[in-house]
Design an enzyme around this catalytic site. Structure first.
Site, PDB file in Angstrom:
ATOM      1  N   GLY A  42       0.836  -1.182   0.000  1.00  0.00           N
ATOM      2  CA  GLY A  42       0.000   0.000   0.000  1.00  0.00           C
ATOM      3  C   GLY A  42       0.877   1.240   0.000  1.00  0.00           C
ATOM      4  O   GLY A  42       2.113   1.161   0.043  1.00  0.00           O
ATOM      5  N   THR A  45       3.526   1.424   3.055  1.00  0.00           N
ATOM      6  CA  THR A  45       4.730   0.605   2.944  1.00  0.00           C
ATOM      7  C   THR A  45       5.551   1.005   1.731  1.00  0.00           C
ATOM      8  O   THR A  45       6.787   0.970   1.772  1.00  0.00           O
ATOM      9  CB  THR A  45       4.396  -0.890   2.894  1.00  0.00           C
ATOM     10  OG1 THR A  45       3.166  -1.088   2.185  1.00  0.00           O
ATOM     11  CG2 THR A  45       4.257  -1.470   4.279  1.00  0.00           C
ATOM     12  N   GLU A 143      -5.242   6.305   2.517  1.00  0.00           N
ATOM     13  CA  GLU A 143      -5.517   4.873   2.569  1.00  0.00           C
ATOM     14  C   GLU A 143      -5.757   4.435   4.011  1.00  0.00           C
ATOM     15  O   GLU A 143      -6.163   3.302   4.259  1.00  0.00           O
ATOM     16  CB  GLU A 143      -4.390   4.067   1.921  1.00  0.00           C
ATOM     17  CG  GLU A 143      -4.433   4.129   0.398  1.00  0.00           C
ATOM     18  CD  GLU A 143      -3.450   3.186  -0.257  1.00  0.00           C
ATOM     19  OE1 GLU A 143      -2.612   2.592   0.444  1.00  0.00           O
ATOM     20  OE2 GLU A 143      -3.520   3.052  -1.489  1.00  0.00           O
ATOM     21  N   ASN A 187      -1.621  14.525  -8.009  1.00  0.00           N
ATOM     22  CA  ASN A 187      -1.398  14.422  -9.446  1.00  0.00           C
ATOM     23  C   ASN A 187      -2.416  15.302 -10.165  1.00  0.00           C
ATOM     24  O   ASN A 187      -3.298  15.893  -9.536  1.00  0.00           O
ATOM     25  CB  ASN A 187      -1.443  12.964  -9.929  1.00  0.00           C
ATOM     26  CG  ASN A 187      -2.784  12.290  -9.667  1.00  0.00           C
ATOM     27  OD1 ASN A 187      -3.843  12.923  -9.706  1.00  0.00           O
ATOM     28  ND2 ASN A 187      -2.748  10.991  -9.401  1.00  0.00           N
ATOM     29  N   GLY A 226       2.558  12.845 -14.713  1.00  0.00           N
ATOM     30  CA  GLY A 226       2.805  11.601 -15.435  1.00  0.00           C
ATOM     31  C   GLY A 226       4.021  11.715 -16.326  1.00  0.00           C
ATOM     32  O   GLY A 226       5.101  12.130 -15.900  1.00  0.00           O
ATOM     33  N   GLU A 228       4.705  13.847 -18.394  1.00  0.00           N
ATOM     34  CA  GLU A 228       5.086  15.237 -18.657  1.00  0.00           C
ATOM     35  C   GLU A 228       5.891  15.860 -17.530  1.00  0.00           C
ATOM     36  O   GLU A 228       6.138  17.061 -17.528  1.00  0.00           O
ATOM     37  CB  GLU A 228       3.827  16.071 -18.936  1.00  0.00           C
ATOM     38  CG  GLU A 228       3.007  15.595 -20.116  1.00  0.00           C
ATOM     39  CD  GLU A 228       3.837  15.450 -21.382  1.00  0.00           C
ATOM     40  OE1 GLU A 228       4.603  16.388 -21.697  1.00  0.00           O
ATOM     41  OE2 GLU A 228       3.745  14.389 -22.035  1.00  0.00           O
ATOM     42  N   ASN A 251       5.996  -0.526 -15.933  1.00  0.00           N
ATOM     43  CA  ASN A 251       4.890  -0.474 -14.966  1.00  0.00           C
ATOM     44  C   ASN A 251       4.962   0.860 -14.232  1.00  0.00           C
ATOM     45  O   ASN A 251       5.974   1.167 -13.603  1.00  0.00           O
ATOM     46  CB  ASN A 251       5.026  -1.640 -13.979  1.00  0.00           C
ATOM     47  CG  ASN A 251       3.828  -1.777 -13.051  1.00  0.00           C
ATOM     48  OD1 ASN A 251       3.012  -0.873 -12.925  1.00  0.00           O
ATOM     49  ND2 ASN A 251       3.723  -2.920 -12.407  1.00  0.00           N
ATOM     50  N   ALA A 253       2.781   1.744 -11.804  1.00  0.00           N
ATOM     51  CA  ALA A 253       2.188   1.650 -10.467  1.00  0.00           C
ATOM     52  C   ALA A 253       3.238   1.988  -9.409  1.00  0.00           C
ATOM     53  O   ALA A 253       4.358   1.486  -9.436  1.00  0.00           O
ATOM     54  CB  ALA A 253       1.645   0.240 -10.226  1.00  0.00           C
ATOM     55  N   ASP A 257       4.198   7.347  -5.570  1.00  0.00           N
ATOM     56  CA  ASP A 257       4.682   7.130  -4.199  1.00  0.00           C
ATOM     57  C   ASP A 257       6.200   7.259  -4.156  1.00  0.00           C
ATOM     58  O   ASP A 257       6.765   7.861  -3.235  1.00  0.00           O
ATOM     59  CB  ASP A 257       4.283   5.734  -3.704  1.00  0.00           C
ATOM     60  CG  ASP A 257       2.785   5.549  -3.596  1.00  0.00           C
ATOM     61  OD1 ASP A 257       2.061   6.559  -3.482  1.00  0.00           O
ATOM     62  OD2 ASP A 257       2.328   4.389  -3.628  1.00  0.00           O
TER      63      ASP A 257
END
Length: 311
Positions: A42, A45, A143, A187, A226, A228, A251, A253, A257
């Site tokens: 998450g 972590t 979260e 973002n 992103g 840019e 990736n 993802a 973070d």
């Protein structure tokens, strides 16, 4: 307990990945490929592990179940050198999990399950912060329940810490004034949502961040764009950080973070916000060339070697 460079209050969960050629519509049965459980945490972590591997003295606050997913989170933290003393364990809930759908160009969308931190108590957070008085930065996000995250930030600010908030996932209820937050990381999608701006509306990042700054009373707004790059409004000073292009994106993802963790690490090292974001952009560029989030947060020597190629 000794003071820390950074305290991270957010969720731990285990990520599951699947690859899809498009996003599903309501009612559609979507076939995906290569569904697997990855080394993917998450946001709590993720950030704590990234900071720990960069050599930042980091502590984690959160709550997980007495189950293998909770064991995995504790293992990742300790192996990264982060303090897991306040990763509270409980039989009340199971550790959360999420599904990350990866698109054909490496883009992703995240479907989060309930966080085990829904049973985290405010008094547990306060106790942990009291035991780490004198720490420099406090980092949180949603979260964990928003009321817990913001209560922790307010108390950390009272204790003299610099506070960082990534308000993701964005809550349905208003956040009210956030003038006790020193650095707000968002973002572009989140910025548009906060300001009630359409996704396809032409809008300069500066104007968007000025709106965010006015709504919440935050001194420093950092917005990732992103591919840019990123941009920031530091008080009244506005600046852009250009993107770092890599040959192949595997990736994305966890890249946000990682960017935030890397920026905070540089602030701990005494860099300016602009310098911190420039370094963090290169760190994030390295992370998107590696599959999974936890494996993508590389140690400092590897990051420096990667950055040397772009200087």
């Amino acid at each position: 307990m000794a003071k820390k460079d950074v305290i991270v209050l957010n969720s731990h969960g285990a990520g599951q990945y699947a690859y899809a050629d498009h996003m599903p519509k309501w009612g559609e049965t979507l076939s995906v490929k290569n569904w697997y459980v990855a080394e993917d945490g998450g946001k709590g972590t993720n950030v704590a592990v990234a900071l720990g591997r960069l050599g930042i003295d980091t502590a984690y606050i959160g709550k997980v179940g007495n189950d293998p997913w909770g064991d995995l989170g504790e293992k990742w933290l300790k192996e990264a050198g982060a303090d897991a003393t306040y990763m509270y364990r409980t039989d009340e809930v199971s550790t959360g999990t999420g599904l990350i759908l990866i698109g054909p160009e490496g883009q992703n969308t995240v479907i989060d399950g309930d966080s085990s931190s829904i049973v985290l108590k405010e008094e547990e957070v306060i106790q942990a912060l009291d035991n780490m008085k004198g720490s420099t930065f406090f980092v949180t996000g949603f979260e964990v329940p928003m009321r817990i995250a913001l209560a922790g930030a307010k108390y950390a600010k009272k204790l003299g810490m610099l506070t960082v908030l990534n308000p993701s996932p964005l809550p349905e209820e208003p956040m009210k004034k956030l003038d006790y937050i020193d650095y707000l990381f968002i973002n572009e999608v989140e910025g548009r949502y906060i300001c009630n701006e359409a996704e396809d509306a032409e809008l300069e990042p500066r104007r968007l961040m000025e709106e965010v700054q006015e709504i919440y009373g935050v001194g420093n707004v950092i917005m990732t764009l992103g591919a840019e790059g990123s941009t920031a409004l530091q008080g009244e000073e506005f600046f852009n950080i250009p993107p770092v292009r890599v040959e192949k994106v595997v990736n994305t993802a966890g890249a946000g973070d990682g960017f935030m963790a890397a920026a905070i690490a540089n602030l701990v090292w005494g860099k300016t916000l602009k310098e911190a974001m420039e370094w963090a952009g290169k760190y994030a560029a390295l992370s998107v060339t590696i599959n999974g989030t936890i494996p993508a947060y590389r140690p400092l020597d590897e990051v420096n070697a990667f950055i040397e190629k772009y200087n």
